[in-house]
Scaffold this active site. Sequence first.
Site, PDB file in Angstrom:
ATOM      1  N   ASP A 168      43.671 115.569 -22.470  1.00 23.42           N
ATOM      2  CA  ASP A 168      43.988 114.152 -22.268  1.00 23.42           C
ATOM      3  C   ASP A 168      44.794 113.607 -23.443  1.00 23.42           C
ATOM      4  O   ASP A 168      45.754 112.856 -23.261  1.00 23.42           O
ATOM      5  CB  ASP A 168      42.711 113.325 -22.102  1.00 23.42           C
ATOM      6  CG  ASP A 168      42.013 113.561 -20.773  1.00 23.42           C
ATOM      7  OD1 ASP A 168      42.598 114.233 -19.890  1.00 23.42           O
ATOM      8  OD2 ASP A 168      40.874 113.075 -20.622  1.00 23.42           O
ATOM      9  N   ASP A 205      57.085 119.300 -16.450  1.00 23.17           N
ATOM     10  CA  ASP A 205      55.641 119.453 -16.622  1.00 23.17           C
ATOM     11  C   ASP A 205      55.352 120.364 -17.793  1.00 23.17           C
ATOM     12  O   ASP A 205      56.228 121.046 -18.306  1.00 23.17           O
ATOM     13  CB  ASP A 205      54.934 119.867 -15.337  1.00 23.17           C
ATOM     14  CG  ASP A 205      55.173 121.293 -14.930  1.00 23.17           C
ATOM     15  OD1 ASP A 205      55.883 122.035 -15.629  1.00 23.17           O
ATOM     16  OD2 ASP A 205      54.637 121.698 -13.890  1.00 23.17           O
ATOM     17  N   ASN A 242      43.520 123.042 -21.670  1.00 26.15           N
ATOM     18  CA  ASN A 242      42.218 122.519 -21.251  1.00 26.15           C
ATOM     19  C   ASN A 242      41.119 123.568 -21.408  1.00 26.15           C
ATOM     20  O   ASN A 242      40.020 123.262 -21.871  1.00 26.15           O
ATOM     21  CB  ASN A 242      42.262 122.034 -19.807  1.00 26.15           C
ATOM     22  CG  ASN A 242      42.872 120.656 -19.676  1.00 26.15           C
ATOM     23  OD1 ASN A 242      42.806 119.856 -20.591  1.00 26.15           O
ATOM     24  ND2 ASN A 242      43.470 120.382 -18.538  1.00 26.15           N
ATOM     25  N   GLU A 286      49.803 117.137 -14.798  1.00 25.30           N
ATOM     26  CA  GLU A 286      50.612 117.250 -16.019  1.00 25.30           C
ATOM     27  C   GLU A 286      52.104 117.218 -15.696  1.00 25.30           C
ATOM     28  O   GLU A 286      52.927 117.694 -16.458  1.00 25.30           O
ATOM     29  CB  GLU A 286      50.249 118.521 -16.790  1.00 25.30           C
ATOM     30  CG  GLU A 286      50.699 119.807 -16.165  1.00 25.30           C
ATOM     31  CD  GLU A 286      49.733 120.398 -15.142  1.00 25.30           C
ATOM     32  OE1 GLU A 286      50.018 121.504 -14.671  1.00 25.30           O
ATOM     33  OE2 GLU A 286      48.729 119.767 -14.799  1.00 25.30           O
TER      34      GLU A 286
END
Length: 192
Positions: free
Chosen positions: A87, A70, A78, A113
């Site tokens: 994204d 991850d 973000n 993620e």
Amino acid sequence: DGDLVKIGEAIFKFLTGENVENSYHEEIYRMTIMDGLTGVHNKRFFSEFLEREMARCARYERPLSLVMFDLDHFKKVNDQHGHLTGDYVLREICRRLTARIRREELLARYGGEEFAAVLPETGRTGALEFGEQIRQLVARDPFEFEGDRIGVTISVGISVLDREPIDLPAFIKLADDNLYIAKRQGRDCVVG
């Protein structure tokens, strides 16, 4: 084309490859097995694929590796750059890594993620090499989106199936636990 055959309670409809209805059903099926954002397989398909590969590898006494990874500090991406940037980073990571995945392997979005790669016929050494390769593929070049340059790293956890029987949830949990250890200890890759 379009003929119906009834067997018991089931009705089968014959469709040719040029049939619009056939294309529609193929697209619906694709949507059920692919992640809409990243374009890689989804968790549902991943679980089915991994279960089949575990059975095959156990039957033929062949190795199988599961690599879970991850993005490190993805919430910060973000928060600082926005969800559209986040994204983009997820899509771009999948684009970079898809080129590294062989035809018999699988790359899937496990959730958020977190991603997983199933590596049939790959033992501990090969899985470690793969983990390091994908770690470098992600970290080597920053991600550029709308004028921002974002450096991203990943942590990797690996589990290897080689002769000892283990069930699907335990195999996934082992890789996920190793991923957690890698993150907590600041290590790049942990194998178990």
